[in-house]
Design an enzyme around this catalytic site. Sequence first.
Site, PDB file in Angstrom:
ATOM      1  N   ASP A 232       8.549   5.212   6.271  1.00 17.63           N
ATOM      2  CA  ASP A 232       9.482   5.389   5.353  1.00 17.63           C
ATOM      3  C   ASP A 232      10.521   4.631   6.526  1.00 17.63           C
ATOM      4  O   ASP A 232      11.658   4.761   7.471  1.00 17.63           O
ATOM      5  CB  ASP A 232      10.062   6.968   5.316  1.00 17.63           C
ATOM      6  CG  ASP A 232      11.152   7.086   4.803  1.00 17.63           C
ATOM      7  OD1 ASP A 232      11.799   6.179   4.328  1.00 17.63           O
ATOM      8  OD2 ASP A 232      11.365   8.511   3.724  1.00 17.63           O
ATOM      9  N   HIS A 233      11.296   3.715   5.937  1.00 17.23           N
ATOM     10  CA  HIS A 233      11.987   3.134   6.527  1.00 17.23           C
ATOM     11  C   HIS A 233      13.318   3.099   6.788  1.00 17.23           C
ATOM     12  O   HIS A 233      14.262   3.370   7.920  1.00 17.23           O
ATOM     13  CB  HIS A 233      12.368   1.563   6.068  1.00 17.23           C
ATOM     14  CG  HIS A 233      13.052   1.445   4.986  1.00 17.23           C
ATOM     15  ND1 HIS A 233      12.511   1.690   3.752  1.00 17.23           N
ATOM     16  CD2 HIS A 233      14.657   1.098   4.314  1.00 17.23           C
ATOM     17  CE1 HIS A 233      13.860   1.291   2.642  1.00 17.23           C
ATOM     18  NE2 HIS A 233      15.151   1.495   3.302  1.00 17.23           N
TER      19      HIS A 233
ATOM     20  N   HIS B 229      12.844   8.860   1.225  1.00 20.56           N
ATOM     21  CA  HIS B 229      14.144   9.123   2.278  1.00 20.56           C
ATOM     22  C   HIS B 229      14.328  10.476   2.075  1.00 20.56           C
ATOM     23  O   HIS B 229      15.467  10.797   3.053  1.00 20.56           O
ATOM     24  CB  HIS B 229      14.710   7.838   1.465  1.00 20.56           C
ATOM     25  CG  HIS B 229      13.673   6.721   1.054  1.00 20.56           C
ATOM     26  ND1 HIS B 229      13.267   6.227   2.002  1.00 20.56           N
ATOM     27  CD2 HIS B 229      14.049   5.452   0.075  1.00 20.56           C
ATOM     28  CE1 HIS B 229      12.647   5.425   1.531  1.00 20.56           C
ATOM     29  NE2 HIS B 229      12.967   4.839   0.067  1.00 20.56           N
TER      30      HIS B 229
HETATM   31  P1  NAD Z   1       4.906  -9.142  -2.267  1.00 21.03           P
HETATM   32  O1  NAD Z   1       5.036  -9.622  -3.989  1.00 21.03           O
HETATM   33  O2  NAD Z   1       6.371 -10.018  -2.100  1.00 21.03           O
HETATM   34  O3  NAD Z   1       4.540  -9.504  -1.221  1.00 21.03           O
HETATM   35  C1  NAD Z   1       2.553  -9.042  -2.148  1.00 21.03           C
HETATM   36  C2  NAD Z   1       1.890  -9.676  -1.022  1.00 21.03           C
HETATM   37  O4  NAD Z   1       0.448  -9.743  -0.908  1.00 21.03           O
HETATM   38  C3  NAD Z   1       1.699 -11.894  -1.276  1.00 21.03           C
HETATM   39  O5  NAD Z   1       1.786 -11.963  -0.391  1.00 21.03           O
HETATM   40  C4  NAD Z   1       0.750 -11.620  -1.891  1.00 21.03           C
HETATM   41  O6  NAD Z   1       0.022 -12.724  -1.789  1.00 21.03           O
HETATM   42  C5  NAD Z   1      -0.289 -10.733  -1.948  1.00 21.03           C
HETATM   43  N1  NAD Z   1      -1.732 -10.194  -3.057  1.00 21.03           N
HETATM   44  C6  NAD Z   1      -1.366  -9.674  -4.396  1.00 21.03           C
HETATM   45  N2  NAD Z   1      -2.070 -10.026  -4.878  1.00 21.03           N
HETATM   46  C7  NAD Z   1      -2.996 -10.282  -4.103  1.00 21.03           C
HETATM   47  C8  NAD Z   1      -4.687  -9.943  -3.821  1.00 21.03           C
HETATM   48  N3  NAD Z   1      -5.190  -9.925  -5.019  1.00 21.03           N
HETATM   49  N4  NAD Z   1      -5.203 -10.291  -3.024  1.00 21.03           N
HETATM   50  C9  NAD Z   1      -4.694 -10.797  -1.908  1.00 21.03           C
HETATM   51  N5  NAD Z   1      -3.318 -10.532  -1.952  1.00 21.03           N
HETATM   52  C10 NAD Z   1      -2.637 -10.279  -2.832  1.00 21.03           C
HETATM   53  O7  NAD Z   1       5.649  -7.822  -2.198  1.00 21.03           O
HETATM   54  P2  NAD Z   1       6.484  -6.982  -1.031  1.00 21.03           P
HETATM   55  O8  NAD Z   1       8.535  -7.191  -1.654  1.00 21.03           O
HETATM   56  O9  NAD Z   1       6.815  -7.826   0.806  1.00 21.03           O
HETATM   57  O10 NAD Z   1       6.171  -5.667  -1.046  1.00 21.03           O
HETATM   58  C11 NAD Z   1       5.505  -5.119  -0.154  1.00 21.03           C
HETATM   59  C12 NAD Z   1       4.526  -4.335   0.567  1.00 21.03           C
HETATM   60  O11 NAD Z   1       6.368  -3.359   0.881  1.00 21.03           O
HETATM   61  C13 NAD Z   1       5.168  -3.141  -1.060  1.00 21.03           C
HETATM   62  O12 NAD Z   1       4.248  -1.973  -1.102  1.00 21.03           O
HETATM   63  C14 NAD Z   1       6.464  -3.066  -1.461  1.00 21.03           C
HETATM   64  O13 NAD Z   1       6.959  -1.428  -1.595  1.00 21.03           O
HETATM   65  C15 NAD Z   1       6.805  -2.957   0.357  1.00 21.03           C
HETATM   66  N6  NAD Z   1       7.803  -2.678   0.835  1.00 21.03           N
HETATM   67  C16 NAD Z   1       9.073  -3.741   0.570  1.00 21.03           C
HETATM   68  C17 NAD Z   1      10.159  -3.835   0.836  1.00 21.03           C
HETATM   69  C18 NAD Z   1      10.423  -5.565   0.669  1.00 21.03           C
HETATM   70  O14 NAD Z   1      12.430  -5.639   0.964  1.00 21.03           O
HETATM   71  N7  NAD Z   1      10.313  -6.393   0.244  1.00 21.03           N
HETATM   72  C19 NAD Z   1      11.083  -2.699   1.389  1.00 21.03           C
HETATM   73  C20 NAD Z   1      10.677  -1.906   1.889  1.00 21.03           C
HETATM   74  C21 NAD Z   1       8.819  -1.624   0.834  1.00 21.03           C
END
Ligand code: NAD
Length: 483
Positions: free
Chosen positions: A179-180, A242
């Site tokens: 939980d950031h 959060h």
């Molecule tokens: P994103 O969509 O940018 O990245 C998803 C990743 O999953 C990519 O590397 C993609 O290639 C991979 N992927 C998707 N389908 C796939 C499959 N079938 N097989 C293998 N790889 C596959 O998502 P994100 O924004 O990086 O978010 C990832 C997690 O982090 C989520 O749970 C999100 O809620 C959480 N999160 C993200 C942020 C942020 O700032 N981006 C902040 C808080 C939490």
Amino acid sequence: MAKNIPAIMIIFGGSGDLAHRKLYPSLFNLYRQNLIHDNFAVIGTARRPWSHEYFREQVSDAIHEFFDEVDENDVKNFCTHFYYQSHDVTSVEHYVTLKELAQELDDRYSAQGNRLFYMAMAPKFFGTIATHINDQKLVGSGFNRIVVEKPFGRDLATAEELNRQITASFDEEDIFRIDHYLGKEMVQNIMPLRFSNPLIKSIWNSDHIKNIQITLAERLGVEARGGYYETSGALRDMVQNHIFQIITLLAMDEPKDISSSSVHQAKKELLDSLVIPSEEDLKKHFVRAQYAGSDTTFAYRNEPNVAEDSKTETFVAGEVKFQKGPLKDVPIYFRTGKEFREKMSRIDIVLKHSSNPYGFAHSNNITIEIDPKSRIYITLNGKKISEPGIRREDLVYGLTDQELAQLPDGYEKLLRDVILNDSTNFTHWSELKRFWEYIDTIEDYWTKENAEIEELPQYAPYRMGPKEANHIFESPTERWIYE
Ligand code: NAD
């Protein structure tokens, strides 16, 4: 501090936004501090067919985008520890290849069988990955820890199922549910503020605190994330994690010590006394609404990938109460929403008035501003300089500009905790379970209510949310302090 912890880290979602913007820069800083150094390697996995070299370029780019100045030799050496494996989460043979690569790197880097798994992918894949880690026996012979991004389930039933899949390979103390907000400086300051200041400790009870107000306001709308937001809404997206974590830090009893187990124990005892709202509470003390759009912005229901008749809330306000602890029966109000006047995360602790010989005086409210500034201020009364009466001044505790510039990113702090095996600032299953019980009650009530209403209340963008939220209080003498 312990140095150079050996480990092989496997990041599921190595080409994603989170990995690029947060994980690689954070790992680089931990590398520069020697916490991970010679005996570590990172395997990035994702769908794209990247080579190790191309992956290293991506990691290098991420570092250059994040830091103004870096030592190029450091970046180069750091990137040599990165490996890529193209991977489909549903394919068994990919896990077998991953296991072989992890073992090969473990031997090469003398990582002592230690594994860190990071689920940085869409949450719908978490359960599948956990099941494959178990079935294909990806765990190493040393320590094995797993970091799970949010959201952890969509309700209690799906969270329980995911937990079952993860606990097949990992013990509760090895599961780091991120939980950031728990990585934010001022959220981490709640415990020291409450427990190391006799002045504050002595008033932290229902005799002195009238109510607490938590506001997590965002300036932006849903932007390109309408599809995801439709499955979530403000309650699941912000309150379930959060806001609840902030509330537990504010309302729990003083832990025996600051160890992870004592802090989680104090939170658990508090949450055992969480009041699950009745239908009457939900009618009186909760409000949900959607942003209405303006000449230049879409209304929520016109955003891409949002249903025209959507009843998903982009704003929610409500109340939390406990039957035990220092804040027994004290209302803790919260509100969170998109398209607010400004981005602001703050906690207002509203103190009761006491009689005084001057007639009027301000209450000694305490405000913890989490974002955009990191500061705490306390309202004090003093004399007006040139006329009779009382004037208000704020006593401010804040970080200097230099401290702010050096402040580690929340993700860096949390990754450091994972590497050092400190789960204080992560969500324990006993907490998550209670959060979902509370959220499910509200969602169930709203689902019933949806059959009877045409649409949710709408609110004007870039103001302070819907006016209905000004009427959720228990008494007419209460109002939002931040307005
Ligand atoms: P994103 O969509 O940018 O990245 C998803 C990743 O999953 C990519 O590397 C993609 O290639 C991979 N992927 C998707 N389908 C796939 C499959 N079938 N097989 C293998 N790889 C596959 O998502 P994100 O924004 O990086 O978010 C990832 C997690 O982090 C989520 O749970 C999100 O809620 C959480 N999160 C993200 C942020 C942020 O700032 N981006 C902040 C808080 C939490």
